[in-house]
Design an enzyme around this catalytic site. Structure first.
Site, PDB file in Angstrom:
ATOM      1  N   GLY A   1      44.837  41.851  44.737  1.00 32.59           N
ATOM      2  CA  GLY A   1      44.608  42.119  43.320  1.00 32.59           C
ATOM      3  C   GLY A   1      43.139  42.353  42.997  1.00 32.59           C
ATOM      4  O   GLY A   1      42.792  43.255  42.225  1.00 32.59           O
ATOM      5  N   CYS A   2      42.267  41.555  43.599  1.00 31.45           N
ATOM      6  CA  CYS A   2      40.826  41.666  43.333  1.00 31.45           C
ATOM      7  C   CYS A   2      40.263  42.975  43.897  1.00 31.45           C
ATOM      8  O   CYS A   2      39.362  43.581  43.316  1.00 31.45           O
ATOM      9  CB  CYS A   2      40.088  40.465  43.910  1.00 31.45           C
ATOM     10  SG  CYS A   2      40.591  38.897  43.171  1.00 31.45           S
ATOM     11  N   THR A   3      40.779  43.388  45.042  1.00 27.49           N
ATOM     12  CA  THR A   3      40.327  44.647  45.638  1.00 27.49           C
ATOM     13  C   THR A   3      40.758  45.833  44.773  1.00 27.49           C
ATOM     14  O   THR A   3      39.964  46.754  44.516  1.00 27.49           O
ATOM     15  CB  THR A   3      40.893  44.804  47.058  1.00 27.49           C
ATOM     16  OG1 THR A   3      40.414  43.732  47.874  1.00 27.49           O
ATOM     17  CG2 THR A   3      40.464  46.129  47.664  1.00 27.49           C
TER      18      THR A   3
ATOM     19  N   ALA B   1      38.552  45.940  41.650  1.00 26.98           N
ATOM     20  CA  ALA B   1      37.197  46.401  41.968  1.00 26.98           C
ATOM     21  C   ALA B   1      37.169  47.906  42.204  1.00 26.98           C
ATOM     22  O   ALA B   1      36.256  48.615  41.743  1.00 26.98           O
ATOM     23  CB  ALA B   1      36.666  45.664  43.196  1.00 26.98           C
TER      24      ALA B   1
END
Length: 211
Positions: free
Chosen positions: A104-106, A109
């Site tokens: 999710g964070c990738t 970003a």
């Protein structure tokens, strides 16, 4: 003829007197007791310093729209310190995420990366914040070609100040973690828009639409 004097009679009185006296015992000298050591009161162990992010965990609400943005001074992926003072008079997006290089964070970003020109056109700076250290941030940036700043908040100072260090539940297990959230700060240093509990798909587009 005169009777012979006994040897006892011819001894000097001083020696005779001494012979009758019992020999004196040497005086006993009491061994001196070592000085009593003063009892030092044990001080209770100092309580560990409270870390802002951890101290307010679960008790502080996220900053509301219209309120003043919390100030900060944090290192980026290269170790250079960036402070809110440097950003004074300029709008910026501050987005908080749990961990580098996770699905999710990738995705989030990369979405900011792919839309960075649109943010630059509006003269709005994008800043990502997580508890990861600068080295991990640097690897994350290099791996995905991220072209914006990542701030390292290992002690959760800013995360706590914004109220996004919360109790989370995953597969029945409770733990503390970062609530994925985004804040738009205007040029006057006030919170213009808040997104809490962000769902990644379509989020960056929603932030752009609010500019």
């Amino acid at each position: 003829m005169a009777a012979k004097k006994s040897s006892a009679q011819i001894l000097p009185k001083s020696k005779a007197a001494v012979s009758k006296q019992a020999p004196k015992q040497p005086a006993r000298v009491k061994a001196a007791k070592p000085p009593a050591q003063a009892k030092v009161a044990k001080k209770p162990a100092a309580a560990p310093a409270k870390v802002p992010g951890k101290a307010v965990a679960g008790s502080m609400k996220a900053v509301a729209e219209g309120s003043k943005a919390p100030s900060f001074s944090l290192p980026d992926e290269a170790g250079a310190v960036l402070s809110s003072t440097t950003l004074a008079g300029k709008p910026y997006v501050l987005y908080f995420y749990p961990k580098d290089d996770t699905p999710g964070c990738t995705k989030e970003a990369c979405d900011f990366r792919d839309n960075l020109r649109a943010f630059n056109a509006q003269k709005v700076r994008v800043l990502g914040v997580s508890p990861d250290d600068p080295k991990r941030h640097a690897k994350f940036k290099e791996k995905y070609g991220l072209t914006f700043t990542l701030l390292s908040d290992t002690e959760k100072y800013l995360i706590g100040a914004y109220g996004v260090w919360v109790k989370k539940l995953n597969y029945g297990r409770e733990y503390m973690g970062v609530q994925r959230s985004t804040f738009l700060v205007d040029k006057d240093g006030k919170i213009a828009k808040v997104w809490l509990g962000v769902r990644v798909p379509g989020h960056v587009e929603a932030v752009l639409a609010s500019l």
